[in-house]
Design an enzyme around this catalytic site. Sequence first.
Site, PDB file in Angstrom:
ATOM      1  N   SER A 161       0.823  -1.220   0.000  1.00 33.45           N
ATOM      2  CA  SER A 161       0.000   0.000   0.000  1.00 33.45           C
ATOM      3  C   SER A 161       0.855   1.266   0.000  1.00 33.45           C
ATOM      4  CB  SER A 161      -0.970  -0.005   1.189  1.00 33.45           C
ATOM      5  OG  SER A 161      -0.268   0.000   2.416  1.00 33.45           O
TER       6      SER A 161
ATOM      7  N   ASN B 200       3.102   2.924   6.819  1.00 34.32           N
ATOM      8  CA  ASN B 200       1.886   2.110   6.965  1.00 34.32           C
ATOM      9  C   ASN B 200       1.998   1.176   8.171  1.00 34.32           C
ATOM     10  OD1 ASN B 200       3.673   0.255   5.880  1.00 34.32           O
ATOM     11  ND2 ASN B 200       2.380  -0.363   4.161  1.00 34.32           N
ATOM     12  N   PHE B 201       2.642   1.670   9.236  1.00 34.69           N
ATOM     13  CA  PHE B 201       2.672   0.909  10.488  1.00 34.69           C
ATOM     14  C   PHE B 201       1.278   0.882  11.112  1.00 34.69           C
ATOM     15  CE2 PHE B 201       7.185   2.444  10.500  1.00 34.69           C
ATOM     16  CZ  PHE B 201       7.779   1.203  10.459  1.00 34.69           C
TER      17      PHE B 201
ATOM     18  N   ARG C 171       5.279   5.735  19.369  1.00 33.70           N
ATOM     19  CA  ARG C 171       6.263   5.167  20.299  1.00 33.70           C
ATOM     20  C   ARG C 171       7.686   5.504  19.884  1.00 33.70           C
ATOM     21  NH1 ARG C 171       2.375   1.178  20.505  1.00 33.70           N
ATOM     22  NH2 ARG C 171       3.354  -0.234  19.018  1.00 33.70           N
TER      23      ARG C 171
ATOM     24  N   ASP D  49      -4.947  -2.550  -1.125  1.00 34.21           N
ATOM     25  CA  ASP D  49      -3.616  -1.925  -1.063  1.00 34.21           C
ATOM     26  C   ASP D  49      -3.461  -0.877  -2.160  1.00 34.21           C
ATOM     27  OD1 ASP D  49      -2.227  -3.269   1.023  1.00 34.21           O
ATOM     28  OD2 ASP D  49      -2.030  -5.042  -0.242  1.00 34.21           O
TER      29      ASP D  49
END
Lengths: 381, 379
Positions: A18, A99-100, A107, A172
């Site tokens: 994606s 795209n995490f 974090r 995607d």
Amino acid sequence: MDKLLDNILVVDFSQFLSGPSTSLRLADMGARVIKVEKPVTGDICRTLYVSDVMLEGGESTIFHAINRNKESFVADLKETASLESVKKLLNHADVIVHNFRPGVMERLGLDYEKVKVMNPGIVYGEISGYGQEGEWKDLPGQDLLAQAVSGITYLTGSGEEAPVPMGVAVADIIAGTHLTQGILAALFQRMRSGEGSLIQVSMLESLLDFQFEVLTCFLNDGNDLPVRSKVNGAHAYIAAPYGIYQTADGYLAIAMAPVTKLADLLQVNALCGYTNPQDWFNKRDEIKAILAKALSTKSTAHWLAILEPEDIWCADVYDYDRLIVSEAYKLLKMEQWVTSNGLKVKTTRCPVRVNGKSLTSPKGAPSLGENSREIEDEFDL
Amino acid sequence: MQLPLADIIVLEFCQYLSGPCAGLRLADLGARVIKIEHPLTGEGGRKLAIKNMWVDDDNSLLFNTINRNKESFAIDMGNAGDMVWLKKLIGKAHVLVHNFRPGAMERKLLGYEDVVKLNPSIVYAQISGYGEAGPLHKKPGQDLLVQSLSGLTYTTGSASDIPTALGLGIGDYLCGNQAVQFIIAALIKSKKTGKGTLLQLSLLESLIDFQFEFFTTYFQSHKMPQRAGFNNAHALLSAPYGIYKTSDGYIAIAMVPIRQLNKILQSKALEQYDEQDCFRKRDEIKKRIAEKIATNTSQYWLQKSKELDLWVMPVLNWKEMSATAGYKVLDMEQTIKLPGNKAFITTRCPVRINGRILKSGKAAPQVGENNAGIKASLS
């Protein structure tokens, strides 16, 4: 030829398809794309062996298709020194893509709010599976799974058969397409305001947009579900003859056409009774069954020779072997060779022509960390 | 919030889906989109309905879905007086997009070469079925036909099925969306350099691009990708990838290592396989998975999968989907108001900007609805 995007630096943290399809398109337009990859394995797509086809050296063909025309910078984001280098690099970036799953960039201290402080003009693009909040936000944003929850699997295939997913990674690709639109719009706005933007898309929202015409129908007709045609289904909302039919030696696609005219041209007496156009939808299964039987008796070429001169919307059905030898395909010059670490790979080009010219680039996918050293030197990381 | 394309004027000489869906996205991103239509007939899509659903006597729900948030300027291109107005408007526009068959705009002296003389910084996008030349260029650029010629129908369905069309206008939709990308990129260039750009797209090229992973693999192997014989979901992927029938519905299983999957399936028959077998023997493996999945409910398998974080999701229809919290939290629907206290519900733009969703309640225009205002602004 001058490019559409000059002097745009894209730093791309994304993996698989994606996000990387977004940066591929930006690269086609002239942007410089640096993939930030983790040590040893890099983008998981490198070793995602699909089928039994792989390139010399064992890398997957799809990785090369998706990541041509990019550079690779290796960084372990869990390690302080590397993370600092990446932050320095981001000071020079115009665009970030990732795209995490939601929360990961926060974090790392690389979420939009933090990056904006360092680089107020940044255009920050992110793709999630199902949005940033709600019950599905932490679930894997994977193509088949997004298709499964979006309702789209009830549009392909025929009748009462099981739901049929589209056999291409459509979620995607469409989400990547939408993210590119948003990023470019934000870059345009930045030229006027000097300010960057956060652009967010999700695979699910993108699939809902893809279904916008038929979903709007559903939302306004008392939530009637789509009913796929029992015979050679091709679009749940379109009347006979719409579909793909078997002939004596292959297949024939017929789009919208008056059934009465088909009855006449094909000399199928059993179809002559269907004179009311409303029946072409209501009785599409029986009409298509009659048509399927009639068309199976002669060759595709035979039917095309009858139907095409009469302006019936029809076509042969090609597989790749037949497509690539066709005159029409050859004229498009859709293929290009790219070189990756000495290896020549044939792939397709960007589909859009600009000022009459195809956009091609001989640069193949980078090997893992191929450009790390020069990027460190150039940006003093 | 100022939308990114505020003050951009787009002239849309388009019908049906490919060009109009590009215009819709540009409108949602803030552009002023003006449909150029014939005064008597209007755009052909106005009379094209699905399920015989109409918003009024002249306009289908389908047309309203694709053309909300736009204006209409009715012009007879055969009338010299009208053409004077149109050329004035072109002088003020930033973008022109059309999806006429090749040659049609040129015959009206509105091809790129003509238009760029009226407006040197114009972004001019044209969408065709198969490109501007060659044996197919006169063929109707219709989605099913382009799917059929592009090889796409051999990606979907299982191996023993006949070629299977994707059940939506993917060629139209993708091509229109790619046009949006390049139009905005060309606007960036136009703003920087003052130069216009000609963009040419076709449904066929867009659908070949859509299959770029398949083509690149095919170019190396010289073999057509083979759809799985059973529960195919992607011709290049190994077992278990696919949709499986449970005792009360369906679930989708994506990439899950076979040994991991068998932790929840507990199938003796699956123990003999390891990861290397999963492409070559995918059909027999998938059949064995299917036998096991059929013995319990969707809820059971989803719960088991969740415990091990396996990539499994329910297969939902729209009714089921729209009842989930996951759908509702997206706030994907918007209401479009129509004259006479009527309204309809449609979906919104899928892109979020600075955390905000983009909605617009403006309905599609009637033919020529904005003629007076546009002419006044040009005088």
